[in-house]
Design a protein around this motif. Structure first.
Motif, mmCIF file in Angstrom:
data_model
loop_
_atom_site.group_PDB
_atom_site.id
_atom_site.type_symbol
_atom_site.label_atom_id
_atom_site.label_comp_id
_atom_site.label_asym_id
_atom_site.label_seq_id
_atom_site.Cartn_x
_atom_site.Cartn_y
_atom_site.Cartn_z
ATOM 1 N N HIS A 6 0.848 -1.197 0.000
ATOM 2 C CA HIS A 6 0.000 0.000 0.000
ATOM 3 C C HIS A 6 0.880 1.242 0.000
ATOM 4 C CE1 HIS A 6 -3.292 -2.750 0.466
ATOM 5 N NE2 HIS A 6 -2.746 -3.240 1.572
ATOM 6 N N LYS A 7 0.834 2.050 1.033
ATOM 7 C CA LYS A 7 1.638 3.279 1.080
ATOM 8 C C LYS A 7 2.843 3.142 2.008
ATOM 9 C CE LYS A 7 -2.244 6.201 -0.016
ATOM 10 N NZ LYS A 7 -3.112 7.292 0.383
ATOM 11 N N GLN A 8 3.139 1.948 2.423
ATOM 12 C CA GLN A 8 4.209 1.711 3.384
ATOM 13 C C GLN A 8 5.399 1.024 2.714
ATOM 14 O OE1 GLN A 8 3.165 -1.058 6.455
ATOM 15 N NE2 GLN A 8 4.659 -0.226 7.883
ATOM 16 N N ILE A 9 6.606 1.470 3.069
ATOM 17 C CA ILE A 9 7.830 0.828 2.604
ATOM 18 C C ILE A 9 8.645 0.455 3.833
ATOM 19 C CG2 ILE A 9 9.990 1.090 1.327
ATOM 20 C CD1 ILE A 9 8.589 3.097 -0.462
ATOM 21 N N VAL A 10 9.041 -0.825 3.902
ATOM 22 C CA VAL A 10 9.828 -1.321 5.023
ATOM 23 C C VAL A 10 11.134 -1.883 4.471
ATOM 24 C CG1 VAL A 10 9.903 -3.011 6.907
ATOM 25 C CG2 VAL A 10 7.746 -1.897 6.320
ATOM 26 N N MET A 11 12.235 -1.562 5.139
ATOM 27 C CA MET A 11 13.527 -2.129 4.754
ATOM 28 C C MET A 11 13.961 -3.109 5.831
ATOM 29 S SD MET A 11 15.656 0.958 3.057
ATOM 30 C CE MET A 11 16.988 -0.154 2.709
ATOM 31 N N ASN A 12 14.324 -4.320 5.398
ATOM 32 C CA ASN A 12 14.784 -5.354 6.316
ATOM 33 C C ASN A 12 16.234 -5.701 6.026
ATOM 34 O OD1 ASN A 12 12.162 -5.724 7.378
ATOM 35 N ND2 ASN A 12 11.657 -7.158 5.755
#
Length: 166
Positions: A88-94
């Motif tokens: 959606h509108k979220q970006i997560v970096m792992n």
């Protein structure tokens, strides 16, 4: 019979070159290179990670190369990879595990994956050679991949713990 890949390198390592003419010299040069070249086995872990790169964008999961590698390319530390997950509108970096980074580093060094810039990120893509090796090794590894795919967590990618390197 194991599949082996030639040590072709991208960016930070050298790629052998050959003169095309005359053909007899080309054949001699290639035979000499193949006899002395380092060969790297293509394992299930390589197949698994290449498949993650290939199918990841369908799941909003991409692999990013740490940009500081370009700035500090003379350093001795290994290149670092991260996972970028978009939903959606979220970006997560792992951060990725050491083993996952090792496999990605091997695939990048052998030019089975390459990199491109998009939206300010240095992202990984599957090269023609990577696609071809996936096709060639599908018969050997597909059953195991289907089992691992069923339990795969696309939000936190890692190499399956129940697999050996071959």
């Amino acid at each position: 019979m194991p599949v082996f890949i030639a040590r072709a390198f991208s960016g930070f390592l050298s790629v052998p070159t050959f003169e095309l003419f005359p053909a007899t010299r080309l054949e001699t040069d290639i035979r000499a290179y193949l006899a002395t070249a380092d060969w790297i086995p293509f394992t299930y872990q390589d197949f698994f990670v290449l498949s993650l790169v290939k199918y990841g964008h369908h799941r909003g999961s991409m692999i990013q190369i740490d940009d500081s590698y370009l700035t500090f390319s003379e350093e001795t530390q290994a290149i670092a990879f991260y996972q970028v997950v978009r939903s959606h509108k979220q970006i997560v970096m792992n951060g990725l595990s050491v083993k996952m980074n090792q496999v990605l580093g091997k695939l990048y060094a052998t030019d089975l994956i390459g990199s491109f810039t998009k939206d300010g990120l240095l992202l990984v893509y599957l090269t023609e050679g990577g696609c071809r090796l996936l096709d060639l090794s599908a018969n050997k590894y597909m059953d195991q991949f289907i089992q691992d795919y069923a339990t795969l967590n696309w939000r936190v990618l890692d190499v399956p713990s129940n697999t050996s390197e071959d």
